[in-house]
Motif scaffolding. Structure first.
Motif, short mmCIF file in Angstrom:
data_model
loop_
_atom_site.label_atom_id
_atom_site.label_comp_id
_atom_site.label_asym_id
_atom_site.label_seq_id
_atom_site.Cartn_x
_atom_site.Cartn_y
_atom_site.Cartn_z
N HIS A 1 0.64 -1.31 0.00
CA HIS A 1 -0.28 0.20 -0.39
C HIS A 1 0.66 1.11 0.16
N GLY B 1 -10.77 5.51 -0.28
CA GLY B 1 -12.04 4.60 0.17
C GLY B 1 -11.50 3.23 0.66
N GLY B 2 -12.11 2.91 1.76
CA GLY B 2 -11.81 0.64 2.05
C GLY B 2 -10.62 1.98 3.82
N THR B 3 -10.65 0.56 3.73
CA THR B 3 -9.55 0.59 4.93
C THR B 3 -9.18 -0.71 4.67
#
Length: 375
Positions: A327, A360-362
């Motif tokens: 990431h 957006g998202g985790t």
């Protein structure tokens, strides 16, 4: 409750910025407490002693060292120019005399009758320290310099080369994900701080240098392009003294990586404003980040005061940047700090945190895989 800490960088729309401007040796300070200064204001100046050029004059005259003082045409303290005669032998019956000419321009500093050497001291080297950022003098250091304070938007990058530069901000890319190509560098960018988006190409850097751009700020670049630009591999952990004619600042790192949208939007919002940049980077002890400082007036946008310094503490709501794959480069806020270690894909266990990504998202990542973004 246990607390977690991590190093961080600053991306702030408004903060109180202080910079210490000091001479490398004692000199004269030209500003006073409370003075308003511009980036080009000379805060202090001094003169460093010139280089010493030793000359084996007795050997060149083929005489004993003790005879040298009597053969000198110039005395200690005299100024001489390069190739000007400074000593002459007696010759034979007044003929076949040998002359020795000054190897450099300077002043005769010493004539030794024991070694036969003459030392020439070069002209003093003037050193000036400028304010670098417009602001107010809040501290004067006697014979040394001053501390300048200003309200400013501040962006710290990951890596930079080149020293201090100043100029108005001009956008080259329209989006944080857009690569900075050669055709986006325009002649009117001369003297400007150019804002790119993602990777800056080698061709764009070369064109910017030929035009006279003051600095480029972009998301990333290839390490091979950096080596080609400098002409050598960087072998030290401190940069900023390179004489490359152009300051480069990477906000994210090496490779094809886009500038964080938050950083791009902040820089874009100050298009046309004067910025002071410095590519100096120190990786190891006493970490120093490259900086883009945009002095603000009272009417400029941004919070009234900088956020309090929390000492690098990680807590829910804190902005972080993920600094390792898969990431790498993503931004978000800490949404949770589980107290117990979690099992990683590698099979090991580590303390983790959950990051609510800006896009957006985790995701759940080890705490060591993030750096804090101070706002």
């Amino acid at each position: 409750m246990a607390k977690a800490y991590t190093p961080g960088l600053r991306v702030s729309s408004r903060s109180v910025y202080r910079t210490r401007r000091a001479l490398p040796t004692a000199g004269k300070v030209q500003v006073a407490m409370g003075d308003r200064v511009q980036g080009s204001t000379v805060v202090a100046y001094t003169q460093l002693e010139g280089d010493v050029t030793p000359m084996k004059v007795a050997s060149l005259l083929a005489c004993p060292p003790k005879d040298l003082p009597g053969l000198m045409l110039k005395k200690v303290g005299d100024s001489v120019k390069q190739d000007e005669p400074i000593a002459r032998s007696k010759g034979v019956f007044g003929m076949m005399k040998t002359e020795v000419k000054a190897a450099a321009t300077g002043t005769i500093e010493s004539v030794s009758d024991s070694s036969g050497m003459v030392l020439l001291r070069g002209a003093p080297l003037p050193i000036q320290i400028m304010a670098h950022v417009p602001g107010r003098v809040v501290e004067v250091m006697a014979n040394e310099g001053a501390v300048i304070e200003t309200d400013a938007a501040l962006v710290q990058g990951i890596f930079g080369v080149g020293g201090e530069a100043r100029g108005p901000i001009m956008l080259a890319c329209k989006a944080a994900e857009e690569e900075l190509h050669e055709d986006l560098i325009r002649p009117e960018m001369k003297g400007c701080v150019v804002i790119g988006g993602a990777r800056m190409t080698a061709a764009s850097i070369a064109k910017a240098k030929s035009i006279g751009v003051a600095a480029i700020v972009s998301g990333g670049m290839d390490d091979a392009d950096l080596r080609d630009f400098l002409g050598y591999d960087l072998g030290v952990a401190i940069t900023g003294s390179e004489k490359c004619g152009l300051t480069l600042i990477l906000t994210e790192g090496f490779g094809e990586i886009a500038m964080a949208r938050r950083t791009f939007d902040l820089l874009a919002s100050h298009k046309g404003r004067e910025a002071s940049v410095n590519g100096a980077t120190q990786i190891r002890a006493g970490v120093m980040r490259p900086e883009i400082v945009i002095p603000l007036d009272a009417a400029a946008p941004g919070a009234a005061e900088s956020a309090p310094d929390t000492g690098g503490e990680l807590a829910p709501g804190v902005w972080v940047r993920i600094i390792r794959d898969p990431h790498f480069g993503l931004l978000g806020t800490v949404s949770a700090l589980p107290s117990k270690p979690a099992m990683l894909d590698s099979g090991g266990k580590a303390r983790v945190l959950e990051v609510a990504l800006e896009r957006g998202g985790t995701v759940t990542v080890p705490r060591a895989n993030v750096e804090r973004i101070e706002t």
